[in-house]
Design a protein around this motif. Structure first.
Motif, PDB file in Angstrom:
ATOM      1  N   GLN A   1       0.839  -1.196   0.000  1.00  0.00           N
ATOM      2  CA  GLN A   1       0.000   0.000   0.000  1.00  0.00           C
ATOM      3  C   GLN A   1       0.875   1.248   0.000  1.00  0.00           C
ATOM      4  N   ARG A   2       1.962   1.226   0.793  1.00  0.00           N
ATOM      5  CA  ARG A   2       2.886   2.376   0.858  1.00  0.00           C
ATOM      6  C   ARG A   2       3.727   2.493  -0.404  1.00  0.00           C
ATOM      7  N   LEU A   3       4.186   1.321  -0.907  1.00  0.00           N
ATOM      8  CA  LEU A   3       5.039   1.326  -2.102  1.00  0.00           C
ATOM      9  C   LEU A   3       4.286   1.907  -3.300  1.00  0.00           C
ATOM     10  N   THR A   4       3.042   1.443  -3.491  1.00  0.00           N
ATOM     11  CA  THR A   4       2.245   1.958  -4.607  1.00  0.00           C
ATOM     12  C   THR A   4       1.900   3.425  -4.370  1.00  0.00           C
ATOM     13  N   ALA A   5       1.678   3.819  -3.092  1.00  0.00           N
ATOM     14  CA  ALA A   5       1.380   5.222  -2.778  1.00  0.00           C
ATOM     15  C   ALA A   5       2.538   6.113  -3.193  1.00  0.00           C
ATOM     16  N   LEU A   6       3.749   5.653  -2.895  1.00  0.00           N
ATOM     17  CA  LEU A   6       4.948   6.427  -3.221  1.00  0.00           C
ATOM     18  C   LEU A   6       5.067   6.620  -4.734  1.00  0.00           C
ATOM     19  N   ALA A   7       4.792   5.544  -5.491  1.00  0.00           N
ATOM     20  CA  ALA A   7       4.860   5.635  -6.953  1.00  0.00           C
ATOM     21  C   ALA A   7       3.772   6.564  -7.485  1.00  0.00           C
ATOM     22  N   LEU A   8       2.609   6.563  -6.807  1.00  0.00           N
ATOM     23  CA  LEU A   8       1.460   7.338  -7.300  1.00  0.00           C
ATOM     24  C   LEU A   8       1.643   8.840  -7.128  1.00  0.00           C
ATOM     25  N   ILE A   9       2.489   9.276  -6.201  1.00  0.00           N
ATOM     26  CA  ILE A   9       2.645  10.723  -5.967  1.00  0.00           C
ATOM     27  C   ILE A   9       3.145  11.427  -7.234  1.00  0.00           C
ATOM     28  N   PRO A  10       4.334  11.079  -7.773  1.00  0.00           N
ATOM     29  CA  PRO A  10       4.774  11.797  -8.985  1.00  0.00           C
ATOM     30  C   PRO A  10       3.931  11.454 -10.208  1.00  0.00           C
ATOM     31  N   LEU A  11       3.522  10.167 -10.343  1.00  0.00           N
ATOM     32  CA  LEU A  11       2.798   9.750 -11.552  1.00  0.00           C
ATOM     33  C   LEU A  11       1.434  10.420 -11.650  1.00  0.00           C
ATOM     34  N   SER A  12       0.721  10.551 -10.513  1.00  0.00           N
ATOM     35  CA  SER A  12      -0.603  11.190 -10.548  1.00  0.00           C
ATOM     36  C   SER A  12      -0.484  12.657 -10.915  1.00  0.00           C
ATOM     37  N   LEU A  13       0.502  13.339 -10.305  1.00  0.00           N
ATOM     38  CA  LEU A  13       0.688  14.762 -10.614  1.00  0.00           C
ATOM     39  C   LEU A  13       1.047  14.933 -12.080  1.00  0.00           C
ATOM     40  N   TRP A  14       1.945  14.061 -12.586  1.00  0.00           N
ATOM     41  CA  TRP A  14       2.320  14.113 -14.003  1.00  0.00           C
ATOM     42  C   TRP A  14       1.100  13.920 -14.896  1.00  0.00           C
ATOM     43  N   PHE A  15       0.264  12.907 -14.585  1.00  0.00           N
ATOM     44  CA  PHE A  15      -0.895  12.614 -15.429  1.00  0.00           C
ATOM     45  C   PHE A  15      -1.867  13.796 -15.461  1.00  0.00           C
ATOM     46  N   VAL A  16      -2.250  14.270 -14.276  1.00  0.00           N
ATOM     47  CA  VAL A  16      -3.274  15.319 -14.202  1.00  0.00           C
ATOM     48  C   VAL A  16      -2.799  16.592 -14.901  1.00  0.00           C
ATOM     49  N   PHE A  17      -1.549  16.985 -14.643  1.00  0.00           N
ATOM     50  CA  PHE A  17      -1.071  18.227 -15.243  1.00  0.00           C
ATOM     51  C   PHE A  17      -0.799  18.066 -16.741  1.00  0.00           C
ATOM     52  N   SER A  18      -0.405  16.853 -17.191  1.00  0.00           N
ATOM     53  CA  SER A  18      -0.228  16.631 -18.629  1.00  0.00           C
ATOM     54  C   SER A  18      -1.555  16.735 -19.358  1.00  0.00           C
ATOM     55  N   VAL A  19      -2.577  16.084 -18.806  1.00  0.00           N
ATOM     56  CA  VAL A  19      -3.901  16.112 -19.445  1.00  0.00           C
ATOM     57  C   VAL A  19      -4.405  17.550 -19.511  1.00  0.00           C
ATOM     58  N   ALA A  20      -4.188  18.295 -18.430  1.00  0.00           N
ATOM     59  CA  ALA A  20      -4.643  19.688 -18.395  1.00  0.00           C
ATOM     60  C   ALA A  20      -3.846  20.546 -19.383  1.00  0.00           C
ATOM     61  N   ARG A  21      -2.525  20.342 -19.420  1.00  0.00           N
ATOM     62  CA  ARG A  21      -1.645  21.178 -20.226  1.00  0.00           C
ATOM     63  C   ARG A  21      -1.840  20.940 -21.719  1.00  0.00           C
ATOM     64  N   TYR A  22      -1.884  19.652 -22.124  1.00  0.00           N
ATOM     65  CA  TYR A  22      -1.918  19.344 -23.558  1.00  0.00           C
ATOM     66  C   TYR A  22      -3.325  19.097 -24.073  1.00  0.00           C
ATOM     67  N   ARG A  23      -4.358  19.355 -23.248  1.00  0.00           N
ATOM     68  CA  ARG A  23      -5.753  19.131 -23.644  1.00  0.00           C
ATOM     69  C   ARG A  23      -5.911  17.762 -24.276  1.00  0.00           C
ATOM     70  N   VAL A  24      -5.530  16.746 -23.502  1.00  0.00           N
ATOM     71  CA  VAL A  24      -5.510  15.377 -24.003  1.00  0.00           C
ATOM     72  C   VAL A  24      -6.921  14.851 -24.277  1.00  0.00           C
ATOM     73  N   ALA A  25      -7.937  15.534 -23.754  1.00  0.00           N
ATOM     74  CA  ALA A  25      -9.318  15.069 -23.934  1.00  0.00           C
ATOM     75  C   ALA A  25      -9.682  14.940 -25.410  1.00  0.00           C
ATOM     76  N   ASP A  26      -9.032  15.706 -26.267  1.00  0.00           N
ATOM     77  CA  ASP A  26      -9.272  15.627 -27.707  1.00  0.00           C
ATOM     78  C   ASP A  26      -8.677  14.319 -28.254  1.00  0.00           C
ATOM     79  N   TYR A  27      -9.456  13.614 -29.130  1.00  0.00           N
ATOM     80  CA  TYR A  27      -9.049  12.273 -29.583  1.00  0.00           C
ATOM     81  C   TYR A  27      -7.689  12.272 -30.274  1.00  0.00           C
ATOM     82  N   ALA A  28      -7.510  13.181 -31.235  1.00  0.00           N
ATOM     83  CA  ALA A  28      -6.252  13.216 -31.995  1.00  0.00           C
ATOM     84  C   ALA A  28      -5.065  13.496 -31.065  1.00  0.00           C
ATOM     85  N   THR A  29      -5.281  14.396 -30.085  1.00  0.00           N
ATOM     86  CA  THR A  29      -4.201  14.723 -29.150  1.00  0.00           C
ATOM     87  C   THR A  29      -3.863  13.514 -28.273  1.00  0.00           C
ATOM     88  N   LEU A  30      -4.913  12.805 -27.845  1.00  0.00           N
ATOM     89  CA  LEU A  30      -4.693  11.631 -26.997  1.00  0.00           C
ATOM     90  C   LEU A  30      -3.873  10.582 -27.750  1.00  0.00           C
TER      91      LEU A  30
END
Lengths: 132, 127
Positions: B26-55
């Motif tokens: 639970q702790r090991l996966t939590a540690l991995a999730l800290i940078p990866l979650s921030l990267w995912f959320v800010f990437s999706v927000a920054r590059y407007r990944v919601a658009d199909y072609a962009t995704l």
């Protein structure tokens, strides 16, 4: 024979919350950690649906997008983003405790308020970046 | 008075016969999730990944595809462990509790494998 003892009308969980039980920052944040965790688990179903619809092609993705871009989709997405940021920040608070640090009552409260503030700031930052 | 046998102490598995395996993962996966979650959320927000072609274009970047697959694995693993604890804490009926844990594990693994498959299909796709 003695008379049958009457069952005392004691407050039962969770109905004592707010009436007999005074909320504190610490317990509320603890409830929220579980609740946001459960909400994120449910949200991961939508995450999987998003990726699978994209893998299925542009038509399937367009159908998913129509649902996701509605007002309900936006509210859920806003809730998901805050739940993620809150669970992430409070998770770090838990990891700090696991390391044996910040157990003094003053620091437990200080960390709690930091988590509330930083999670709101991060959520605002994400939506600001998305709006730019 | 010590009630634990020397053997059980040496094994360190406790009454659940699981030791600290659940806690640690639970702790090991939590540690991995800290940078990866921030990267995912800010990437999706920054590059407007919601658009199909962009995704699709985003998933053609191998680093992004690998990071997203890592995030999904850590996320579904962490979630499977977390939901298990919630069920074990609140479901008093033993049959329902076991059934619930089995169901949530299957659901998490199915969703996790499905999501990673989707990422790979997008990453290797020609479109």
């Amino acid at each position: 024979m003695a008379t049958e003892p009457k069952a005392a009308a004691r407050p039962l969980s969770p109905f004592m919350l707010g009436q007999y039980y005074r909320f504190q920052l610490t317990s509320v944040l603890s409830f929220l950690h579980r609740l946001t965790g459960l909400a994120l688990a449910l949200g991961s179903v939508f995450l999987a649906a998003w990726l699978l619809s994209a893998a299925a092609g542009p038509q399937a993705y367009a159908r998913f997008e129509t649902c996701a871009r509605g007002p309900l989709g936006l509210v859920l997405l806003l809730g998901w983003s805050w739940a993620l940021m809150y669970h992430l920040c409070n998770g770090i608070r838990h990891l700090v405790w696991d390391a044996g640090w910040a157990f003094e009552l003053k620091n437990v409260y200080r960390g709690g308020w930091i988590v509330v503030g930083v999670s709101l700031l991060l959520t605002a930052a994400v939506w600001t970046v998305a709006a730019l | 008075m010590k009630l634990r046998s020397p053997l059980s102490q040496a094994r360190g598995l406790g009454s659940a016969k699981d030791g600290v395996g659940h806690w640690w993962l639970q702790r090991l996966t939590a540690l991995a999730l800290i940078p990866l979650s921030l990267w995912f959320v800010f990437s999706v927000a920054r590059y407007r990944v919601a658009d199909y072609a962009t995704l699709v274009a985003w998933m053609h970047n191998p680093y992004a595809a690998i990071a997203l697959a890592l995030w999904l694995i850590a996320l579904f693993w962490h979630s499977a462990l977390g939901v298990q604890v919630v069920i074990e804490d609140y479901v008093a009926n033993e049959a329902l509790r076991f059934g619930g844990v089995i169901l949530e594990k299957f659901a998490h693994f199915a969703l996790g494998v499905g999501s990673v498959f989707a990422v790979l299909k997008l990453a290797f796709g020609v479109a």
